[in-house]
Motif scaffolding. Structure first.
Motif, short mmCIF file in Angstrom:
data_model
loop_
_atom_site.label_atom_id
_atom_site.label_comp_id
_atom_site.label_asym_id
_atom_site.label_seq_id
_atom_site.Cartn_x
_atom_site.Cartn_y
_atom_site.Cartn_z
N THR A 1 -13.23 -1.74 7.89
CA THR A 1 -13.19 -0.80 6.77
C THR A 1 -11.80 -0.20 6.70
O THR A 1 -11.05 -0.21 7.67
N LEU B 1 -7.21 6.90 -4.70
CA LEU B 1 -7.61 6.38 -3.39
C LEU B 1 -8.83 5.49 -3.54
O LEU B 1 -9.80 5.85 -4.22
N TYR B 2 -8.79 4.34 -2.88
CA TYR B 2 -9.90 3.39 -2.89
C TYR B 2 -10.22 2.99 -1.45
O TYR B 2 -9.38 3.09 -0.56
N PHE B 3 -11.44 2.52 -1.24
CA PHE B 3 -11.91 2.14 0.09
C PHE B 3 -12.39 0.69 0.05
O PHE B 3 -12.80 0.20 -1.00
N TYR B 4 -12.35 0.02 1.18
CA TYR B 4 -12.83 -1.36 1.25
C TYR B 4 -13.68 -1.56 2.50
O TYR B 4 -13.55 -0.85 3.49
N ASN C 1 0.86 -1.18 0.00
CA ASN C 1 0.00 0.00 0.00
C ASN C 1 0.90 1.23 0.00
O ASN C 1 1.49 1.52 1.02
N GLN D 1 -13.28 6.40 -5.07
CA GLN D 1 -13.36 7.58 -4.21
C GLN D 1 -14.74 8.25 -4.24
O GLN D 1 -15.02 9.10 -3.40
N ARG E 1 -8.77 1.99 3.75
CA ARG E 1 -8.48 2.58 2.44
C ARG E 1 -7.10 2.15 1.98
O ARG E 1 -6.25 1.75 2.77
#
Length: 117
Positions: free
Chosen positions: A111, A97-100, A47, A71, A113
């Motif tokens: 949760t 940027l991505y989120f999970y 990351n 995003q 990122r």
């Protein structure tokens, strides 16, 4: 027009109606304490990711769902599995940027990122 109170000229008048709570006046809450998630942890590596992001989940027994969002909050990828390690190919996805979220038993368990380069 100025008014005179106790031989002092004043331009504004304010009335305090909150009592005499000097010790708590002006206290601002700056964070929310989240309940800890027993022994569950999730790590993403590397990351930032360049070609593959690996999600390693500890303490998530049984079936779970990993969902990745861009995003803007749009779901871009989903995988249901009982495995504790999931590889996500970043090819075809823009840098950013991505989120999970990891769902287990209909609850959000974790949760976070990560970044795609």
């Amino acid at each position: 027009m100025f008014q005179k109170v106790d031989s002092l000229y004043i331009t504004h008048i304010a009335k305090w109606i909150g009592g005499n709570y000097v010790d708590t006046c002006g206290v601002i809450i700056t964070s929310i304490t989240e309940p800890s998630l027993s022994n569950q942890s999730l790590s993403v590596f590397p990351n930032p990711a360049t070609t593959i992001a690996t999600f390693h989940m500890n303490g998530f027994d049984g079936n779970k769902t990993l969902i990745i969002y861009d995003q803007f909050g749009k779901e871009i990828w989903r995988k249901e599995t009982s495995e504790n390690q999931i590889e996500f190919s970043t090819s075809g996805f823009a840098s950013g940027l991505y989120f999970y979220k990891v769902h287990q038993n209909e609850n959000i368990s974790s949760t976070g990122r990560f970044i795609i380069q």
